[in-house]
Scaffold this active site. Structure first.
Site, PDB file in Angstrom:
ATOM      1  N   ALA A   1       0.800  -1.225   0.000  1.00  0.00           N
ATOM      2  CA  ALA A   1       0.000   0.000   0.000  1.00  0.00           C
ATOM      3  C   ALA A   1       0.832   1.275   0.000  1.00  0.00           C
ATOM      4  O   ALA A   1       0.296   2.357  -0.221  1.00  0.00           O
ATOM      5  CB  ALA A   1      -0.928   0.017   1.223  1.00  0.00           C
TER       6      ALA A   1
ATOM      7  N   ARG B   1      10.020   7.998  -2.522  1.00  0.00           N
ATOM      8  CA  ARG B   1      11.454   8.082  -2.803  1.00  0.00           C
ATOM      9  C   ARG B   1      11.814   7.523  -4.179  1.00  0.00           C
ATOM     10  O   ARG B   1      12.912   7.761  -4.670  1.00  0.00           O
ATOM     11  CB  ARG B   1      12.244   7.342  -1.716  1.00  0.00           C
ATOM     12  CG  ARG B   1      12.370   8.141  -0.428  1.00  0.00           C
ATOM     13  CD  ARG B   1      13.141   7.378   0.630  1.00  0.00           C
ATOM     14  NE  ARG B   1      12.324   6.343   1.253  1.00  0.00           N
ATOM     15  CZ  ARG B   1      12.775   5.455   2.134  1.00  0.00           C
ATOM     16  NH1 ARG B   1      14.056   5.464   2.475  1.00  0.00           N
ATOM     17  NH2 ARG B   1      11.961   4.547   2.659  1.00  0.00           N
TER      18      ARG B   1
ATOM     19  N   GLY C   1      15.526  -1.665  11.273  1.00  0.00           N
ATOM     20  CA  GLY C   1      15.146  -1.992  12.633  1.00  0.00           C
ATOM     21  C   GLY C   1      16.086  -3.041  13.202  1.00  0.00           C
ATOM     22  O   GLY C   1      16.461  -3.992  12.501  1.00  0.00           O
TER      23      GLY C   1
ATOM     24  N   GLU D   1      13.080   0.360  15.962  1.00  0.00           N
ATOM     25  CA  GLU D   1      13.352   1.061  14.700  1.00  0.00           C
ATOM     26  C   GLU D   1      14.591   1.933  14.844  1.00  0.00           C
ATOM     27  O   GLU D   1      14.926   2.407  15.936  1.00  0.00           O
ATOM     28  CB  GLU D   1      12.153   1.911  14.303  1.00  0.00           C
ATOM     29  CG  GLU D   1      10.887   1.114  14.001  1.00  0.00           C
ATOM     30  CD  GLU D   1      11.073   0.163  12.842  1.00  0.00           C
ATOM     31  OE1 GLU D   1      11.658   0.565  11.820  1.00  0.00           O
ATOM     32  OE2 GLU D   1      10.634  -0.996  12.959  1.00  0.00           O
TER      33      GLU D   1
ATOM     34  N   ASN E   1      16.002  -6.528  11.293  1.00  0.00           N
ATOM     35  CA  ASN E   1      14.682  -7.026  10.934  1.00  0.00           C
ATOM     36  C   ASN E   1      14.468  -6.816   9.443  1.00  0.00           C
ATOM     37  O   ASN E   1      14.581  -5.698   8.938  1.00  0.00           O
ATOM     38  CB  ASN E   1      13.626  -6.269  11.750  1.00  0.00           C
ATOM     39  CG  ASN E   1      12.219  -6.549  11.287  1.00  0.00           C
ATOM     40  OD1 ASN E   1      11.931  -7.604  10.755  1.00  0.00           O
ATOM     41  ND2 ASN E   1      11.338  -5.588  11.503  1.00  0.00           N
TER      42      ASN E   1
ATOM     43  N   ARG F   1      10.136 -10.158 -36.484  1.00  0.00           N
ATOM     44  CA  ARG F   1       9.012  -9.541 -35.789  1.00  0.00           C
ATOM     45  C   ARG F   1       7.953 -10.587 -35.434  1.00  0.00           C
ATOM     46  O   ARG F   1       8.052 -11.742 -35.834  1.00  0.00           O
ATOM     47  CB  ARG F   1       8.436  -8.429 -36.668  1.00  0.00           C
ATOM     48  CG  ARG F   1       9.371  -7.214 -36.779  1.00  0.00           C
ATOM     49  CD  ARG F   1       8.874  -6.216 -37.799  1.00  0.00           C
ATOM     50  NE  ARG F   1       7.518  -5.774 -37.504  1.00  0.00           N
ATOM     51  CZ  ARG F   1       6.783  -5.054 -38.375  1.00  0.00           C
ATOM     52  NH1 ARG F   1       7.281  -4.719 -39.552  1.00  0.00           N
ATOM     53  NH2 ARG F   1       5.567  -4.677 -38.043  1.00  0.00           N
TER      54      ARG F   1
END
Length: 459
Positions: free
Chosen positions: A11, A16, A140, A155, A170, A333
């Site tokens: 989600a 970035r 993390g 974190e 992690n 092709r």
């Protein structure tokens, strides 16, 4: 047998990446990264897959299709919040749930399988996929106690100086007891530097409830790479390319320069194929044994027969037989079908054409919408004139025909069996079997014509 479920987190917007394309749809070796993840999850045979979508949800669902159920995360409030969205589909079910990120296309199916098996063997409430990072900045940290048991995940932005020295990280992939996962999610908070609901906070909650927390460490840090920008995307391309090339070489394929050879995941290559530098093989291509590709050839969705050589050429969506020679600088092709022992030479373009066994189109020709028989010779500069500005028409050249250089075959037209077309002809009518066709103006020589022109100029 324990039921198994998967939640794919897909989600995030991926700001970035600086792209209009939704992050998990950026391709790695020609396949959107989320499809790499989906394929590996499907291969370990989970009972249900739920994909959490948000930005670009329509396009993500279009790519994945009916292989997953979907839940929308309207607000991006962290990984914990994302998993919460699956509660209506999975919340009351018994079993094991694996949670993976849609931007981690390099994690092998074997790693997912090993993680699940280890989690269930340990009887853990949660198992973290971890690795040791050469540079753990941004990751993390997995914090263990004196007994080497996992206590929590912290974190990077919330870690103390001491915790920042930990190099076990992690990876963002977990296994959970499903009911324990959703029970713990009710107790997580967003009291942290990001103001988000972190999924790793579930680990500490389960630990406090006397739940067993385990960790499965993958020795290959590279496979845990999460892709958040174009630099990481390029790294993932390189890693996956090297992995695929390595597998083909172990299976008996000679890749002369693996660093400069690009083979997509679905390509099948048999033993004793030789691939030269600069070659690109894509899609669902199948390369049969003893074929030779390159240098600098691009093959997409083609079947290439045994002992065929394709040099510095492009071929797409076509079937190419055995002992065929193509190139250099040929273009095959879509919808071409080239039979055994055919030669397609330099600067030849073939499109939607069947070419029979032992026929030759040696150089400088366009052959489109044609049906060419066996033992046909097409002279250089030949063109099948297949398009009148509105419709395409077919040219048929029957077995044994010989077409002289610089001929135009204006379709629809049939060149009969064993017939000859004189060089420089423009053929507009059918040619009978065994006939010679000459379709050009008779040559006229005008004596001393140049001298007369020069005299006029002086006057």
């Amino acid at each position: 047998m324990t039921k198994r479920y998967a939640i794919i987190l897909a989600a995030g917007q991926g700001t970035r990446m600086k792209s209009k394309l939704y992050k998990v749809l950026h391709p790695v070796l020609g396949r959107p990264m989320v499809q790499h993840v989906m394929g590996h999850i499907q291969s370990i045979h989970v009972d249900e897959i739920v994909t959490i979508v948000g930005h670009g949800s329509d396009k993500v669902m279009e790519h994945i299709g009916n292989d997953s159920q979907y839940v929308m995360q309207e607000e991006q409030l962290g990984t914990g919040h994302a998993v919460m969205q699956a509660e209506k589909l999975l919340g009351n079910k018994e079993g094991t749930t694996i949670v993976v990120c849609g931007d981690t296309p390099l994690i092998r199916k074997e790693t997912f399988q090993n993680l699940l098996d280890y989690h269930e063997k340990e009887g853990a409430k949660a198992t973290i996929l971890t690795s040791r990072a050469p540079d753990p900045t941004g990751y993390g940290r997995v914090i263990r106690n004196d007994a080497n048991e996992v206590e929590r995940i912290v974190e990077h932005k919330d870690a103390t100086e001491q915790e920042l020295q930990v190099d076990e990280i992690n990876t963002g992939t977990y296994c959970f007891d499903n009911k324990s996962l959703f029970d713990a999610l009710e107790h997580i908070s967003n009291d942290n530097a990001q103001g988000e609901y972190y999924l790793p906070d579930v680990i500490e909650i389960l630990k406090k409830d006397a739940g067993k927390i385990s960790a499965y460490m993958t020795p290959d840090f590279d496979e845990t790479l999460g892709i958040n920008n174009r630099v990481a995307l390029a790294q993932a391309e390189k890693i996956l390319k090297e992995r695929i090339n390595h597998t083909h070489m172990l299976n008996g394929v000679t890749i002369i320069d693996p660093e400069n050879t690009y083979i997509q995941p679905d390509v099948q290559i048999e033993q004793d194929v030789v691939i030269h530098p600069g070659s690109i093989i894509k899609g669902a291509s199948i390369i049969k044994s003893n074929a030779e590709i390159g240098p600098h050839s691009e093959i997409t969705d083609c079947t290439v027969g045994e002992h065929t050589v394709i040099t510095q050429s492009v071929a797409k969506n076509s079937i190419i037989g055995e002992h065929v020679q193509i190139g250099p600088f040929a273009h095959i092709r879509p919808e071409a079908s080239i039979d055994d022992e055919v030669k397609i030479g330099n600067f030849v373009e073939v499109k939607k054409t069947q070419i029979g066994k032992n026929s030759k189109v040696s150089h400088l020709s366009y052959i489109g919408d044609a049906n060419i028989g066996k033992h046909v010779n097409i002279g250089c500069g030949t063109i099948t004139v297949n398009y009148d500005g509105q419709n395409k028409y077919q040219t048929t050249i029957e077995d044994g025909a010989f077409v002289g250089c610089n001929s135009n075959l204006v379709a629809p037209v049939i060149i009969g069996e064993n017939s000859f077309v004189a060089a420089g002809s423009t053929i507009t009518d059918d040619i009978p079997k065994d006939a010679l066709s000459i379709a050009r103006a008779r040559q006229t020589n005008k004596s001393d014509y140049v001298k007369k022109i020069k005299t006029r100029k002086k006057d």
